[in-house]
Scaffold this motif. Structure first.
Motif, mmCIF file in Angstrom:
data_model
loop_
_atom_site.group_PDB
_atom_site.id
_atom_site.type_symbol
_atom_site.label_atom_id
_atom_site.label_comp_id
_atom_site.label_asym_id
_atom_site.label_seq_id
_atom_site.Cartn_x
_atom_site.Cartn_y
_atom_site.Cartn_z
ATOM 1 N N LEU A 26 29.548 80.829 20.017
ATOM 2 C CA LEU A 26 30.335 80.023 19.085
ATOM 3 C C LEU A 26 31.662 79.554 19.683
ATOM 4 O O LEU A 26 32.453 78.917 18.993
ATOM 5 N N GLY A 27 31.878 79.861 20.955
ATOM 6 C CA GLY A 27 33.038 79.311 21.648
ATOM 7 C C GLY A 27 34.157 80.281 21.947
ATOM 8 O O GLY A 27 35.165 79.894 22.551
ATOM 9 N N ALA A 28 34.033 81.554 21.516
ATOM 10 C CA ALA A 28 35.087 82.521 21.790
ATOM 11 C C ALA A 28 35.141 82.840 23.292
ATOM 12 O O ALA A 28 34.132 82.789 23.991
ATOM 13 N N ASP A 29 36.333 83.178 23.766
ATOM 14 C CA ASP A 29 36.529 83.646 25.138
ATOM 15 C C ASP A 29 36.282 85.145 25.133
ATOM 16 O O ASP A 29 37.140 85.932 24.728
ATOM 17 N N VAL A 30 35.077 85.558 25.545
ATOM 18 C CA VAL A 30 34.693 86.965 25.505
ATOM 19 C C VAL A 30 34.878 87.584 26.876
ATOM 20 O O VAL A 30 34.340 87.091 27.877
ATOM 21 N N LEU A 31 35.624 88.672 26.926
ATOM 22 C CA LEU A 31 35.884 89.409 28.160
ATOM 23 C C LEU A 31 35.297 90.804 27.995
ATOM 24 O O LEU A 31 35.727 91.574 27.123
ATOM 25 N N ARG A 32 34.297 91.110 28.804
ATOM 26 C CA ARG A 32 33.625 92.402 28.692
ATOM 27 C C ARG A 32 34.281 93.427 29.602
ATOM 28 O O ARG A 32 34.497 93.163 30.791
ATOM 29 N N ILE A 33 34.581 94.584 29.056
ATOM 30 C CA ILE A 33 35.124 95.690 29.835
ATOM 31 C C ILE A 33 33.950 96.518 30.336
ATOM 32 O O ILE A 33 33.258 97.168 29.555
ATOM 33 N N ASP A 34 33.719 96.471 31.651
ATOM 34 C CA ASP A 34 32.621 97.221 32.253
ATOM 35 C C ASP A 34 33.148 98.419 33.019
ATOM 36 O O ASP A 34 34.342 98.532 33.315
ATOM 37 N N ARG A 35 32.230 99.311 33.353
ATOM 38 C CA ARG A 35 32.601 100.510 34.101
ATOM 39 C C ARG A 35 32.827 100.170 35.570
ATOM 40 O O ARG A 35 31.989 99.529 36.209
ATOM 41 N N GLY A 46 27.465 84.103 28.765
ATOM 42 C CA GLY A 46 28.602 83.418 28.176
ATOM 43 C C GLY A 46 29.908 84.177 28.169
ATOM 44 O O GLY A 46 30.827 83.802 27.444
ATOM 45 N N ARG A 47 30.025 85.256 28.941
ATOM 46 C CA ARG A 47 31.301 85.959 28.997
ATOM 47 C C ARG A 47 31.650 86.321 30.434
ATOM 48 O O ARG A 47 30.834 86.176 31.340
ATOM 49 N N ARG A 48 32.880 86.816 30.605
ATOM 50 C CA ARG A 48 33.321 87.286 31.908
ATOM 51 C C ARG A 48 33.375 88.814 31.918
ATOM 52 O O ARG A 48 33.401 89.442 30.862
ATOM 53 N N SER A 49 33.394 89.382 33.131
ATOM 54 C CA SER A 49 33.370 90.835 33.274
ATOM 55 C C SER A 49 34.575 91.318 34.064
ATOM 56 O O SER A 49 34.858 90.830 35.163
ATOM 57 N N VAL A 50 35.272 92.293 33.489
ATOM 58 C CA VAL A 50 36.359 93.002 34.166
ATOM 59 C C VAL A 50 35.943 94.460 34.273
ATOM 60 O O VAL A 50 35.536 95.069 33.277
ATOM 61 N N ALA A 51 36.019 95.025 35.474
ATOM 62 C CA ALA A 51 35.620 96.413 35.684
ATOM 63 C C ALA A 51 36.840 97.315 35.642
ATOM 64 O O ALA A 51 37.770 97.151 36.445
ATOM 65 N N VAL A 52 36.853 98.246 34.691
ATOM 66 C CA VAL A 52 37.981 99.152 34.501
ATOM 67 C C VAL A 52 37.479 100.593 34.527
ATOM 68 O O VAL A 52 36.454 100.914 33.909
ATOM 69 N N ASP A 53 38.210 101.446 35.244
ATOM 70 C CA ASP A 53 37.908 102.871 35.254
ATOM 71 C C ASP A 53 38.716 103.525 34.138
ATOM 72 O O ASP A 53 39.907 103.810 34.297
ATOM 73 N N LEU A 54 38.076 103.742 32.991
ATOM 74 C CA LEU A 54 38.793 104.291 31.844
ATOM 75 C C LEU A 54 39.125 105.765 32.000
ATOM 76 O O LEU A 54 39.865 106.324 31.182
ATOM 77 N N GLU A 109 30.070 71.530 18.390
ATOM 78 C CA GLU A 109 28.911 72.058 19.106
ATOM 79 C C GLU A 109 29.344 72.622 20.451
ATOM 80 O O GLU A 109 30.076 71.978 21.206
ATOM 81 N N GLY A 110 28.924 73.830 20.750
ATOM 82 C CA GLY A 110 29.314 74.470 21.996
ATOM 83 C C GLY A 110 28.512 73.973 23.182
ATOM 84 O O GLY A 110 27.663 73.088 23.074
ATOM 85 N N VAL A 111 28.796 74.558 24.330
ATOM 86 C CA VAL A 111 28.119 74.189 25.564
ATOM 87 C C VAL A 111 27.013 75.198 25.850
ATOM 88 O O VAL A 111 26.927 76.256 25.221
ATOM 89 N N VAL A 112 26.157 74.880 26.820
ATOM 90 C CA VAL A 112 25.114 75.804 27.233
ATOM 91 C C VAL A 112 25.766 77.055 27.822
ATOM 92 O O VAL A 112 26.654 76.957 28.668
ATOM 93 N N PRO A 113 25.389 78.244 27.373
ATOM 94 C CA PRO A 113 26.043 79.458 27.853
ATOM 95 C C PRO A 113 25.859 79.666 29.352
ATOM 96 O O PRO A 113 24.836 79.289 29.932
ATOM 97 N N ALA A 114 26.872 80.269 29.966
ATOM 98 C CA ALA A 114 26.777 80.644 31.374
ATOM 99 C C ALA A 114 25.908 81.883 31.517
ATOM 100 O O ALA A 114 25.804 82.689 30.584
ATOM 101 N N PRO A 115 25.263 82.075 32.668
ATOM 102 C CA PRO A 115 24.456 83.283 32.868
ATOM 103 C C PRO A 115 25.317 84.541 32.773
ATOM 104 O O PRO A 115 26.547 84.494 32.886
ATOM 105 N N ALA A 116 24.660 85.669 32.594
ATOM 106 C CA ALA A 116 25.374 86.940 32.504
ATOM 107 C C ALA A 116 26.081 87.241 33.826
ATOM 108 O O ALA A 116 25.530 87.002 34.900
ATOM 109 N N PRO A 117 27.291 87.754 33.779
ATOM 110 C CA PRO A 117 28.004 88.085 35.014
ATOM 111 C C PRO A 117 27.538 89.412 35.577
ATOM 112 O O PRO A 117 26.954 90.241 34.869
ATOM 113 N N TYR A 118 27.784 89.622 36.850
ATOM 114 C CA TYR A 118 27.620 90.980 37.373
ATOM 115 C C TYR A 118 28.912 91.745 37.105
ATOM 116 O O TYR A 118 29.964 91.154 36.850
ATOM 117 N N VAL A 119 28.827 93.049 37.123
ATOM 118 C CA VAL A 119 29.964 93.893 36.760
ATOM 119 C C VAL A 119 31.141 93.641 37.699
ATOM 120 O O VAL A 119 31.003 93.702 38.919
#
Length: 368
Positions: free
Chosen positions: A29-38, A57-65, A333-343
């Motif tokens: 739906l157009g949100a800027d989604v940032l995924r917190i990965d391990r 459709g999102r980006r990945s940031v790797a964080v050591d929690l 109307e949104g755009v075609v989603p980007a592929p899933a990112p790697y971690v």
């Protein structure tokens, strides 16, 4: 055109497929989604984007929690976020130092979305469960007078009962924030969402004389001569009459549509009729009909169905046909989603874009 949620920043903290699906819908739906990965899952070498519809459709940031600075990185991002989505068991985010209390202190306008099986409290809150668990306890598998129904071949409780209810709750909380200026916690429980999905059928069962359509001869699937199946949903009497006419059964002396004692005979007669021709022939017979007959397609065939192809209901995402974002909007109307990112694919660029790039050299983050 940007999607209707353009400008809304969402932090996704992994933990369940329900949370991932909710984040996917928000990204669609157009949100800027940032995924917190391990951080431990960052590959040694850059990887190809994955055709994963639950991570597109999102980006990945790797964080050591578990690093001393790990929670601080997430909390800096929280200050700049509109929404946080997490799907861990109750208490898991609190143990990591990123629970709703501390997050809302850092950002009082944050909408903190949580999706679990049983909800955040109650005697079963910390118990494990799967889709069939929540279908069972909400009565969704109960068929009066029969053995329990077979669960559907998709995750109804997790996705519709949990993830989509969370998306609705997040959007409602964002609207409320526009009035109050305050964020809040959204507690989406799959068990409650599934109960809500069952409300219509449950009401039918409570209505004297009302017949449910589960396993009715006019609401099931039938095999054709070529071994393929057609689905039939001719519930309304005028649709049912059309079904019988198209099957050349309209002139026979058959039991009434809602006479359950006659359902075995109706099932046999309708089944014999469908077995007399190939599925393609029957599709032509019912092509312009309101008898509610449609082919039962394999997943790999769906994108080529004429109606779905005409509406462009599927799009190419990283070389894979996936459902297009839904619903549709006349202007946004949104755009075609980007592929899933790697971690960790966007660790440096996303932290920079969100204004917290001071952590780039910290041992608490990894990736490029």
């Amino acid at each position: 055109m940007p999607g209707p949620l353009e400008g809304v920043r969402v932090l996704e903290v992994g933990g369940s497929v329900a949370a991932a699906f909710a984040a996917t819908v928000l990204a669609d739906l157009g949100a800027d989604v940032l995924r917190i990965d391990r951080a431990a899952q960052v590959p040694d070498a850059p990887a190809e984007p994955l055709p994963d519809p639950l991570a597109r459709g999102r980006r990945s940031v790797a964080v050591d929690l578990k690093h001393a600075d790990g929670p601080a990185v997430v909390l800096d991002l929280v200050e700049r976020a509109d929404v946080l989505v997490e799907g861990g068991r109750p208490g898991s985010a609190e143990k990591l130092g990123i629970g709703p209390e501390i997050c809302l202190r850092r950002n009082p306008g944050l909408v903190y979305g949580r999706v679990t099986g049983w909800g955040q409290d109650g005697p079963l809150a910390r118990r494990a469960g799967h889709d069939i668990t929540f279908l069972g306890v909400t009565g969704a598998l109960t068929v009066p007078g029969q053995a329990p129904a077979t669960p559907p071949p998709y995750y109804l409780s997790s996705f519709a009962g949990g993830a989509l209810q969370l998306v609705i709750g997040v959007q409602a909380a964002l609207l409320e924030r526009a009035r109050s200026g305050q964020g809040q916690v959204v507690d989406a429980a799959m068990v409650e969402g599934t109960a809500l999905l069952s409300v219509m059928v449950d009401q039918w069962r409570r209505t004297p004389g009302r017949v449910t359509v589960v396993d009715a001869p006019f609401y099931t699937t039938y095999e054709c001569a070529d071994g393929r199946f057609l689905s039939v949903g001719a519930v309304e009497p005028h649709f049912y009459r059309e079904l019988l006419d198209k099957l050349d059964l309209g002139d026979l002396d058959l039991p009434g549509q809602y006479d359950e004692s006659g359902w075995p005979l109706l099932t046999a007669k309708i089944g014999e009729a469908f077995l007399s021709r190939d599925s393609a022939e029957w599709e032509k017979v019912f092509a312009d009909s309101d008898a509610c007959v449609a082919p039962v397609l394999a997943p790999g065939e769906v994108a080529d169905h004429p109606h779905l192809r005409a509406r462009r209901s599927f799009v190419d995402v990283g070389g894979q046909q996936q459902p297009a974002p839904a619903p549709r909007f006349s202007r946004s109307e949104g755009v075609v989603p980007a592929p899933a990112p790697y971690v960790g694919q966007h660790t440096a660029s996303a932290l920079r874009d969100w204004g917290v790039d001071g952590w780039t050299d910290s041992g608490a983050v990894r990736g490029v």
